[in-house]
Scaffold this active site. Structure first.
Site, PDB file in Angstrom:
ATOM      1  N   ASP A   1      -9.491  -4.791  -0.304  1.00  0.00           N
ATOM      2  CA  ASP A   1      -8.288  -4.000  -0.002  1.00  0.00           C
ATOM      3  C   ASP A   1      -8.675  -2.611   0.513  1.00  0.00           C
ATOM      4  OD1 ASP A   1      -7.102  -6.131  -1.249  1.00  0.00           O
ATOM      5  OD2 ASP A   1      -5.849  -4.915  -2.565  1.00  0.00           O
TER       6      ASP A   1
ATOM      7  N   ASP B   1       5.503  -7.762  -0.924  1.00  0.00           N
ATOM      8  CA  ASP B   1       4.242  -8.057  -1.629  1.00  0.00           C
ATOM      9  C   ASP B   1       4.496  -8.193  -3.130  1.00  0.00           C
ATOM     10  OD1 ASP B   1       1.194  -7.695  -2.357  1.00  0.00           O
ATOM     11  OD2 ASP B   1       1.239  -7.693  -0.166  1.00  0.00           O
ATOM     12  N   ASP B   2       3.449  -8.158  -3.910  1.00  0.00           N
ATOM     13  CA  ASP B   2       3.461  -8.285  -5.369  1.00  0.00           C
ATOM     14  C   ASP B   2       4.546  -7.381  -5.988  1.00  0.00           C
ATOM     15  OD1 ASP B   2       2.748  -8.632  -8.004  1.00  0.00           O
ATOM     16  OD2 ASP B   2       0.752  -7.742  -7.816  1.00  0.00           O
TER      17      ASP B   2
ATOM     18  N   ASP C   1      -2.294 -15.354  -1.977  1.00  0.00           N
ATOM     19  CA  ASP C   1      -3.327 -14.462  -2.507  1.00  0.00           C
ATOM     20  C   ASP C   1      -4.075 -15.088  -3.694  1.00  0.00           C
ATOM     21  OD1 ASP C   1      -4.779 -12.152  -2.570  1.00  0.00           O
ATOM     22  OD2 ASP C   1      -3.104 -10.829  -3.036  1.00  0.00           O
TER      23      ASP C   1
ATOM     24  N   CYS D   1      -5.548 -14.801   1.531  1.00  0.00           N
ATOM     25  CA  CYS D   1      -6.126 -13.563   0.995  1.00  0.00           C
ATOM     26  C   CYS D   1      -6.842 -13.904  -0.313  1.00  0.00           C
ATOM     27  CB  CYS D   1      -4.992 -12.566   0.775  1.00  0.00           C
ATOM     28  SG  CYS D   1      -5.528 -10.910   0.362  1.00  0.00           S
TER      29      CYS D   1
ATOM     30  N   TYR E   1       0.797  -1.229   0.000  1.00  0.00           N
ATOM     31  CA  TYR E   1       0.000   0.000   0.000  1.00  0.00           C
ATOM     32  C   TYR E   1       0.835   1.288   0.000  1.00  0.00           C
ATOM     33  CZ  TYR E   1      -3.523  -3.513   0.765  1.00  0.00           C
ATOM     34  OH  TYR E   1      -4.308  -4.628   0.620  1.00  0.00           O
TER      35      TYR E   1
ATOM     36  N   LYS F   1       1.931 -14.652   2.576  1.00  0.00           N
ATOM     37  CA  LYS F   1       0.634 -14.057   2.222  1.00  0.00           C
ATOM     38  C   LYS F   1       0.216 -14.711   0.912  1.00  0.00           C
ATOM     39  CE  LYS F   1      -1.589  -9.645   0.999  1.00  0.00           C
ATOM     40  NZ  LYS F   1      -1.357  -8.180   0.902  1.00  0.00           N
TER      41      LYS F   1
ATOM     42  N   ARG G   1      -7.803 -12.646   5.421  1.00  0.00           N
ATOM     43  CA  ARG G   1      -8.309 -11.305   5.045  1.00  0.00           C
ATOM     44  C   ARG G   1      -9.814 -11.405   4.926  1.00  0.00           C
ATOM     45  NH1 ARG G   1      -5.531  -7.666   2.063  1.00  0.00           N
ATOM     46  NH2 ARG G   1      -7.335  -7.062   0.877  1.00  0.00           N
TER      47      ARG G   1
END
Ligand code: 9PG
Length: 511
Positions: A385, A218-219, A326, A366, A189, A324, A381
């Site tokens: 988002d 993250d990604d 996803d 997630c 984020y 995480k 989650r």
């Protein structure tokens, strides 16, 4: 045997005089303190509440969840290709409000009538006269445990009934809740996909000074969706990065999507036979993101299962202790599988394989089907988002899609899934402390912070260098806080003696 169970005669109840039960047409019924246990098979309840509110439970993490007005016919999410990212695509155009696993109606006196499944693959729908539950064929049958299936029917005060149901789900699906949720710094984020080894090491040097437990990449690190190797922005590789994170006293965390495949990847090219296909033989699209469609693995294939074990062992072998995972719903998409098990059972088996391969690493699920993740994921989650803005009205209103990024949508669904806290760490997504690159007001940021203190899952993406001294202090206070939280109303809480009321947020969505 499975077909028998599915074709069993319906249970039909009439809720004329409360409290229930009224009349039960078929099968044994077990008494529970807050309700009844009904046998497996379709259940139809004739209710006297008319166009009341219906608790519609979304299929996966991002799926909108809350009390909808039965007087308003549901409108399908647009565009069509976004539907699986919003909710179960099989019911996207249903004229009835349809929830996954459970549904509930609000009685005039405020109490609720809840019909909740005790196994995977169930849907609950409602209209002004009926509350109807059914299990999709084929029945989900576990290879590892003997789940009894059936339904819980409860009537009473909202929190009591939901809590009784959560207790039964713990019994059927298990509960996995290690002591305290980790405190996470997550790259998404603030940097989104524009991460690099250099940028992350710079942030790591700031984050290590604060009481975080996990530094989560993250990604943006991977070569492709399915090609889970470091890309050119990570020239030293992911293992070296994990070593730097550990050396800074933090647990390395990594984002990956084990069940999806991007169309331009080596995986897609090398193993077209691993893709989940529809009845015409076309690969099933799980959605559209990263500028293209993406596809699903058929996780019932032995070769895919072996590949999954290898993948998880590889990343945990690099040193990542927090995963995480996803876009997990992709493994539960409708399609024709190698082994014809129910799609949610296929998903659960795949997650079990990942769980076993991950050992004691923390798994945050997630974009994950909620029910079929219970008992396997450590964290879940429970909303869409967050974003550094309140809402994207065009997507929420004009495209009828409340699964999109934004603080309002995230808060709304998370509030309606707090009852899951008894079973799993519920992740409300990150909190913002920064003013920089942020359109959220102070009040809106306070809502996010309060929700994280309520769930106990604390995360942020703010690089400490983006914070002014006051914001940094607020972050530190947040990370060290262990407040006493009590609930004083449907959307009202007391956090260490301070009142927080989310009613205005909920009303702003419900109208
Ligand atoms: C990385 C992100 C972050 C985030 C996840 C997930 O509908 N959509 O197009 C959609 C895209 C991304 C997304 C959710 C929905 O976010 O929740 O925390 O990891 O992936 O790409």
């Amino acid at each position: 045997m499975q077909a028998d169970a599915f074709q069993r005669r319906s249970v039909v109840l009439t809720v004329g005089d409360l409290p229930i039960p009224a009349a039960i047409a078929d099968g044994p019924v077990e008494d529970q303190p807050e309700g009844l246990i009904l046998p497996r098979g379709p259940v139809t309840l004739l209710h006297p509440f008319g166009t009341t509110r219906f608790f519609r439970h979304g299929w996966h993490s991002w799926s909108p969840t809350g009390w909808v007005d039965l007087g308003k016919i549901p409108v399908p999410v647009q565009p069509e290709y976004r539907r699986p990212m919003a909710d179960d695509p099989l019911y996207a155009t249903s004229p009835r409000h349809t929830g996954s696993g459970l549904g509930a109606l609000r009685a005039p006196d405020g109490r609720v009538l809840l019909l909740g499944a005790l196994d995977l693959g169930a849907r609950v729908e409602a209209d002004a006269d009926t509350l109807r539950g059914f299990y999709e064929p084929p029945a989900a049958t576990s290879r590892t445990s003997a789940r009894s299936g059936g339904w819980f029917l409860g009537f009473g005060e909202e929190r009591t009934v939901f809590s009784a149901y959560a207790g039964l789900l713990a019994r059927e699906l298990g509960k996995r809740k290690p002591s305290r949720a980790p405190r996470v710094w997550c790259s998404w984020y603030s940097f989104y996909r524009a991460i690099s080894q250099e940028a992350l090491l710079e942030v790591l040097s700031q984050v290590r000074e604060l009481p975080f437990d996990v530094f989560q990449v993250d990604d943006g690190w991977q070569r492709g969706l399915g090609d889970w190797e470091a890309n050119d922005r990570f020239p030293s590789g992911m293992e070296a990065l994990a070593e730097r994170i550990s050396a800074a006293g933090l647990q390395p965390g990594l984002w990956l999507c084990p069940f999806i495949v991007g169309p331009k990847t080596r995986l897609f090219q090398d193993h077209p036979e691993w893709l989940l296909r529809d009845s015409t033989g076309q690969p099933v699209k799980a959605g559209h993101n990263w500028g293209d469609f993406y596809y699903c693995l058929d996780t019932t294939l032995p070769d895919v299962q072996e590949w999954l074990v290898g993948l998880v062992r590889r990343v945990t072998g690099w040193g990542y202790r927090y995963l995480k995972l996803d876009f997990l719903y992709a493994a539960a998409m409708p399609g024709k599988r190698y082994r014809p098990v129910h799609r949610e059972e296929a998903y659960r088996e795949a997650l079990q394989i990942v769980r076993d391969a991950a050992g004691d690493a923390y798994i945050l699920a997630c974009g994950a089907p909620i029910f079929s993740s219970l008992g396997l994921a450590d964290g879940l989650r429970v909303g869409p988002d967050v974003a550094p803005f309140w809402d994207n009205d065009d997507r929420s209103e004009l495209l009828h899609d409340r699964s999109g990024p934004g603080a309002r949508n995230a808060i709304y669904s998370t509030l309606h899934r707090l009852w899951l806290r008894e079973l799993v760490h519920t992740d409300p997504d990150v909190v913002y402390f920064r003013t920089r690159y942020n359109l959220l007001t102070t009040t809106e940021k306070e809502y996010l912070k309060a929700l994280a203190l309520i769930t106990g899952f604390k995360a942020t993406s703010d690089p400490p260098a983006w914070l002014d001294p006051e914001e940094r202090t607020a972050l530190e206070t947040f990370l060290t806080a262990e407040p006493t939280v009590t609930q004083s109303g449907p959307y009202r809480f007391r956090i260490d003696g301070q009142d927080v009321d989310f009613s205005a947020v909920v009303e702003s969505v419900d109208g």
